[in-house]
Design a protein around this motif. Sequence first.
Motif, PDB file in Angstrom:
ATOM      1  N   VAL A  71       0.846  -1.193   0.000  1.00  0.00           N
ATOM      2  CA  VAL A  71       0.000   0.000   0.000  1.00  0.00           C
ATOM      3  C   VAL A  71       0.884   1.247   0.000  1.00  0.00           C
ATOM      4  N   THR A  72       0.608   2.149  -0.928  1.00  0.00           N
ATOM      5  CA  THR A  72       1.390   3.381  -1.042  1.00  0.00           C
ATOM      6  C   THR A  72       0.715   4.561  -0.346  1.00  0.00           C
ATOM      7  N   HIS A  97       2.656  -3.879   7.907  1.00  0.00           N
ATOM      8  CA  HIS A  97       2.875  -2.666   7.111  1.00  0.00           C
ATOM      9  C   HIS A  97       4.204  -2.051   7.485  1.00  0.00           C
ATOM     10  N   HIS A  98       4.688  -1.156   6.623  1.00  0.00           N
ATOM     11  CA  HIS A  98       5.979  -0.537   6.899  1.00  0.00           C
ATOM     12  C   HIS A  98       5.968   0.978   6.739  1.00  0.00           C
ATOM     13  N   LEU A  99       5.009   1.537   6.035  1.00  0.00           N
ATOM     14  CA  LEU A  99       4.967   2.985   5.850  1.00  0.00           C
ATOM     15  C   LEU A  99       4.381   3.678   7.073  1.00  0.00           C
ATOM     16  N   PRO A 100       4.883   4.843   7.441  1.00  0.00           N
ATOM     17  CA  PRO A 100       4.374   5.532   8.628  1.00  0.00           C
ATOM     18  C   PRO A 100       2.920   5.980   8.490  1.00  0.00           C
ATOM     19  N   ALA A 107       0.220   4.335   7.667  1.00  0.00           N
ATOM     20  CA  ALA A 107      -0.710   3.393   8.293  1.00  0.00           C
ATOM     21  C   ALA A 107      -0.694   3.564   9.810  1.00  0.00           C
ATOM     22  N   SER A 108       0.477   3.683  10.383  1.00  0.00           N
ATOM     23  CA  SER A 108       0.576   3.890  11.830  1.00  0.00           C
ATOM     24  C   SER A 108      -0.120   5.184  12.243  1.00  0.00           C
ATOM     25  N   LEU A 109       0.026   6.230  11.436  1.00  0.00           N
ATOM     26  CA  LEU A 109      -0.626   7.501  11.742  1.00  0.00           C
ATOM     27  C   LEU A 109      -2.145   7.378  11.710  1.00  0.00           C
ATOM     28  N   VAL A 110      -2.667   6.660  10.730  1.00  0.00           N
ATOM     29  CA  VAL A 110      -4.117   6.458  10.633  1.00  0.00           C
ATOM     30  C   VAL A 110      -4.616   5.688  11.850  1.00  0.00           C
ATOM     31  N   PHE A 155      -4.248  -2.649  16.236  1.00  0.00           N
ATOM     32  CA  PHE A 155      -3.462  -2.898  15.032  1.00  0.00           C
ATOM     33  C   PHE A 155      -1.995  -2.524  15.211  1.00  0.00           C
ATOM     34  N   PRO A 156      -1.268  -3.246  16.083  1.00  0.00           N
ATOM     35  CA  PRO A 156       0.171  -2.975  16.167  1.00  0.00           C
ATOM     36  C   PRO A 156       0.829  -3.356  14.838  1.00  0.00           C
ATOM     37  N   ARG A 157       1.984  -2.782  14.585  1.00  0.00           N
ATOM     38  CA  ARG A 157       2.671  -3.017  13.312  1.00  0.00           C
ATOM     39  C   ARG A 157       3.503  -4.290  13.368  1.00  0.00           C
ATOM     40  N   TYR A 158       3.345  -5.103  12.337  1.00  0.00           N
ATOM     41  CA  TYR A 158       4.186  -6.286  12.133  1.00  0.00           C
ATOM     42  C   TYR A 158       4.991  -6.057  10.859  1.00  0.00           C
TER      43      TYR A 158
END
Length: 122
Positions: free
Chosen positions: A51-52, A80-83, A85-88, A98-101
């Motif tokens: 996802v971009t 995910h790896h882009l910031p 997604a974490s911001l959303v 939804f912690p990041r893996y």
Amino acid sequence: MGPYSDLFDELRVVTAGGELDLVTVPAFARDLEEARHGGGRLLLIVDLRGVTFMDGSVLDPLYAAWKDCRERLGWLRVVHHLPGASLVFRAAGLRDCFPRYASTEDAWHDVPADRATADRGT
């Protein structure tokens, strides 16, 4: 038949790519619904590494899938790896859901990216 066939019968992976926004989220939501067909325990990995761009329109279908998995005594984990997604997730107050893996393998073994990074540093 492999040694983990019973475990992987419950595991499903949904992969998304490109932009996830108001126009594309309906297809993503259908993919999440299709992955949840059937009964019994459900383990679902959502791979967003391709996802971009992602906006808040992804939250409703992801949260619905998360709730369904938990009600069925399973889990949903997001890779995910882009910031963005974490911001959303943080803006919606859903970082605990939804912690990041960093990879599907880490998601399968429940090793969040923050913990994996800390473990490598020691």
